[in-house]
Motif scaffolding. Structure first.
Motif, PDB file in Angstrom:
ATOM      1  N   GLY A 127      -3.408 -15.092 -51.179  1.00  0.00           N
ATOM      2  CA  GLY A 127      -2.148 -15.350 -51.875  1.00  0.00           C
ATOM      3  C   GLY A 127      -0.981 -14.829 -51.068  1.00  0.00           C
ATOM      4  N   VAL A 148       2.777 -14.207 -51.184  1.00  0.00           N
ATOM      5  CA  VAL A 148       3.927 -14.084 -52.069  1.00  0.00           C
ATOM      6  C   VAL A 148       5.088 -13.413 -51.327  1.00  0.00           C
ATOM      7  CG1 VAL A 148       4.716 -13.150 -54.288  1.00  0.00           C
ATOM      8  CG2 VAL A 148       2.310 -13.792 -53.992  1.00  0.00           C
ATOM      9  N   THR A 149       4.797 -12.336 -50.598  1.00  0.00           N
ATOM     10  CA  THR A 149       5.848 -11.482 -50.032  1.00  0.00           C
ATOM     11  C   THR A 149       6.466 -12.112 -48.779  1.00  0.00           C
ATOM     12  OG1 THR A 149       4.478  -9.640 -50.763  1.00  0.00           O
ATOM     13  CG2 THR A 149       6.362  -9.104 -49.369  1.00  0.00           C
ATOM     14  N   LYS A 189      11.854 -11.111 -45.699  1.00  0.00           N
ATOM     15  CA  LYS A 189      13.013 -10.663 -46.493  1.00  0.00           C
ATOM     16  C   LYS A 189      14.240 -10.129 -45.760  1.00  0.00           C
ATOM     17  CE  LYS A 189      10.444  -8.077 -49.292  1.00  0.00           C
ATOM     18  NZ  LYS A 189       9.773  -7.358 -50.375  1.00  0.00           N
ATOM     19  N   ARG A 193      17.352  -6.621 -47.467  1.00  0.00           N
ATOM     20  CA  ARG A 193      16.900  -6.636 -48.868  1.00  0.00           C
ATOM     21  C   ARG A 193      18.043  -6.728 -49.874  1.00  0.00           C
ATOM     22  NH1 ARG A 193      12.830  -6.761 -45.400  1.00  0.00           N
ATOM     23  NH2 ARG A 193      10.871  -5.930 -46.167  1.00  0.00           N
ATOM     24  N   HIS A 211       2.175  -9.188 -44.766  1.00  0.00           N
ATOM     25  CA  HIS A 211       1.134  -8.299 -45.350  1.00  0.00           C
ATOM     26  C   HIS A 211       0.033  -9.072 -46.079  1.00  0.00           C
ATOM     27  CE1 HIS A 211       4.795  -5.750 -45.395  1.00  0.00           C
ATOM     28  NE2 HIS A 211       5.249  -6.410 -46.414  1.00  0.00           N
ATOM     29  N   ILE A 212      -0.302 -10.273 -45.677  1.00  0.00           N
ATOM     30  CA  ILE A 212      -1.189 -11.083 -46.519  1.00  0.00           C
ATOM     31  C   ILE A 212      -2.659 -10.697 -46.309  1.00  0.00           C
ATOM     32  CG2 ILE A 212      -1.787 -13.413 -47.257  1.00  0.00           C
ATOM     33  CD1 ILE A 212       1.227 -12.424 -47.643  1.00  0.00           C
ATOM     34  N   THR A 213      -3.257 -10.190 -47.381  1.00  0.00           N
ATOM     35  CA  THR A 213      -4.625  -9.681 -47.316  1.00  0.00           C
ATOM     36  C   THR A 213      -5.628 -10.822 -47.169  1.00  0.00           C
ATOM     37  OG1 THR A 213      -3.982  -7.865 -48.755  1.00  0.00           O
ATOM     38  CG2 THR A 213      -6.343  -8.250 -48.512  1.00  0.00           C
ATOM     39  N   HIS A 219       2.547   0.068 -52.317  1.00  0.00           N
ATOM     40  CA  HIS A 219       3.186  -1.243 -52.169  1.00  0.00           C
ATOM     41  C   HIS A 219       2.344  -2.450 -52.583  1.00  0.00           C
ATOM     42  CE1 HIS A 219       7.002  -0.028 -50.638  1.00  0.00           C
ATOM     43  NE2 HIS A 219       6.441   0.749 -49.739  1.00  0.00           N
ATOM     44  N   ALA A 274       9.099  -0.208 -58.058  1.00  0.00           N
ATOM     45  CA  ALA A 274      10.246  -0.832 -58.722  1.00  0.00           C
ATOM     46  C   ALA A 274       9.801  -2.045 -59.538  1.00  0.00           C
ATOM     47  CB  ALA A 274      11.289  -1.233 -57.684  1.00  0.00           C
TER      48      ALA A 274
END
Ligand SMILES: Cc1cc2nc3c(=O)[nH]c(=O)nc-3n(C[C@H](O)[C@H](O)[C@H](O)COP(=O)(O)OP(=O)(O)OC[C@H]3O[C@@H](n4cnc5c(N)ncnc54)[C@H](O)[C@@H]3O)c2cc1C
Length: 480
Positions: free
Chosen positions: A146, A148-149, A152, A155, A187-189, A446, A452
């Motif tokens: 997945g 998603v991040t 960016k 920020r 950062h996609i696992t 994270h 947040a």
């Protein structure tokens, strides 16, 4: 096809995908010494589906086709689907030696999030496409990551305000049958060793951001997709003592989309910028619970390692160490209790008819887990002593000249000769003092959303109006 074997999964990954690691293109991800750790961790998903001990948890009968399919592709349209999935994830973590296989959960959380939003917004085209896609994944027993991040950039700025337009992934071209996208997800696992990547927006959007409001699924070997992976650890290891159950883990990638063509049948959001935030939120509602479920077995075995370390050092009964045990047990069992509460009180997400674990409790569980993990690690480090970082290596143990010294000096309390104690310290080094341990601490903060985002969801889901009205009643205040 339905229900592939681990071998079929591995073979499926040899498809010419563009994956880089340490500056070199990887010819075969199943053989690369770093990626192999991830591939073999992921393979447990397929092993569980064929193992009589786990099959009932991992496999369901598809109501439409009658075929056996992975539980991850079940439509969660009844409340008990939530706890069944929770049990599957916990069992997967136990089976895969303490790590989650992680190749269907995040992807199916995205499928559920997309399907829920399509229903809530009444978009029949997206409803049909996502259910067709779910059936396609189930039929072919696909592995999914997945994305998603976004990367960016600045920020404080939205997608269309960035210095570089590609800091968020966006649509750069469109024809009747396909769209073309560019950008990168960070950062996609596991994406280096899944069959498909699912992409959704990471945040809210404005009208000016419409090109960035895009969601789709795409095979990993599609031209234009390049992955840059950071190595974690390898099976071959001369530092740590070997264990009967190998160390497991995953590898993340920066996934670059350079003018990638996506057929419209696989597009689930296209410029409907108003739905971007809802989609990110729906995914989080499904995914946060996955995140909590897989932490529990990890906390349990880490607590156990600390207890064994205390026994090896003969300090398990002293008050200062028992105080540490109390902290660790309170932390582990509170995480478990919150996770259980979330599963036992599922909710129909946004009236979509898709059930999700109680969003307030699962966010509380994730926030509790993420906020307490560093203290938990500190307690383990305190209990285990400095040997956690200064221990002689397995190579030293194998040296005939050095081993007698180690046997003479490295023993501990009764039951822990030098070899037992060093084995234990070696595993403790891995979990609380290695590169991997540092990765794990950052991952805790994270991965699956930073503090947040959990706090935002907590504020959105908490019964704040109930709190206020109770206070108003007590004081007799008339204001709304
Ligand atoms: C091990 C690991 C695995 C991961 N796996 C995946 C994956 O499979 N798929 C995926 O999509 N993502 C994945 N992630 C990404 C993860 O979801 C993000 O790391 C997380 O959402 C934080 O984003 P960031 O890393 O860009 O940090 P940032 O967004 O830069 O956050 C850093 C800090 O800045 C704050 N901040 C950021 N923006 C603002 C703002 N506008 N206003 C105020 N404060 C702000 C944050 O709250 C935080 O405190 C993974 C991350 C890790 C570490």
């Amino acid at each position: 096809m339905a229900l592939r074997t681990a071998e079929q999964y591995r073979k499926g990954l040899i498809d010419g995908r563009s994956v880089y690691l340490l500056g070199e293109r990887v010819k075969n991800v199943t053989e690369d010494p770093y990626l192999k750790v991830g591939v073999e961790t992921a393979a447990f998903d397929f092993i569980m589906a064929h193992d009589p001990k786990t099959r009932d948890l991992a496999v369901i009968r598809d109501a439409q086709s009658g075929e056996s399919i992975s539980r991850y592709f079940e439509i969660p349209d009844y409340p008990e689907a939530v706890s069944a999935r929770h049990e599957l994830i916990r069992a997967a973590c136990e089976t895969a030696d303490g790590a989650l296989p992680f190749i269907k959960d995040v992807g199916s959380d995205i499928i559920n999030g997309v399907a829920a939003v399509a229903r809530i917004t009444g978009n029949e085209t997206y409803q049909r496409r996502i259910e067709d896609y779910r059936a396609h994944c189930a039929r072919n027993d696909l592995s999914l990551s997945g994305a998603v991040t976004d990367v960016k950039g600045d920020r404080s700025k939205g997608p269309s305000e960035q210095a570089k337009p590609d800091y968020y992934l966006r649509v750069v071209d469109e024809s009747e049958s396909e769209i073309v996208v560019s950008g990168a997800k960070a950062h996609i696992t596991a994406s280096a060793y899944t069959d498909e990547i699912l992409v959704i927006p990471t945040r809210n959007m404005t009208e000016a951001d419409a090109d960035y409001a895009v969601a789709f699924a795409i095979p990993v070997d599609t031209p234009g997709i390049t992955q840059i992976c950071r190595p974690s650890f390898r099976f071959e290891d001369t530092v740590h003592f070997p264990t009967p159950r190998p160390r497991r883990g995953h590898v993340e990638a920066l996934v670059i989309f350079d003018n990638v063509r996506v057929p419209k049948e696989r597009v689930f959001l296209l410029r409907e910028w108003q739905a971007a935030q809802g989609l990110a939120y729906a995914f989080s509602a499904f995914h946060r619970y996955t995140a909590v479920s897989y932490k529990i077995p990890i906390l349990e075995y880490m607590t156990g390692l600390a207890m064994l370390a205390a026994e090896a050092n003969g300090v398990q009964k002293t008050s200062n160490i028992r105080e540490r045990f109390v902290n660790m047990i309170r932390y582990t069992e509170t995480t478990k209790a919150l996770a259980k509460a979330a599963a036992l009180d599922p909710e129909d997400f946004g009236g979509s008819g898709f059930y999700v674990a109680n969003t307030l409790s699962s966010n509380m569980a994730k926030l509790h887990f993420a906020s307490g993990f560093h203290d938990f690690v500190r307690d383990i480090q305190d209990i285990a002593g400095g040997l956690v970082v200064t221990q002689p290596t397995y190579k030293d143990w194998q040296n005939d000249e050095l081993r007698p010294y180690l046997e003479q000096y490295m023993g501990g309390a009764a039951g822990f000769d030098a070899e037992q104690r060093l084995k234990l310290m070696s595993m403790l080094h891995h979990v609380v003092a290695s590169d991997f341990a540092g990765w794990h601490e950052v991952c805790t903060i994270h991965a699956e959303g930073s503090f947040a985002s959990q706090k935002m969801m907590l504020m959105a889901e908490a019964p704040t109006e109930l709190y206020r009205s109770k206070a108003r009643d007590i004081i007799g205040l008339e204001i709304a």
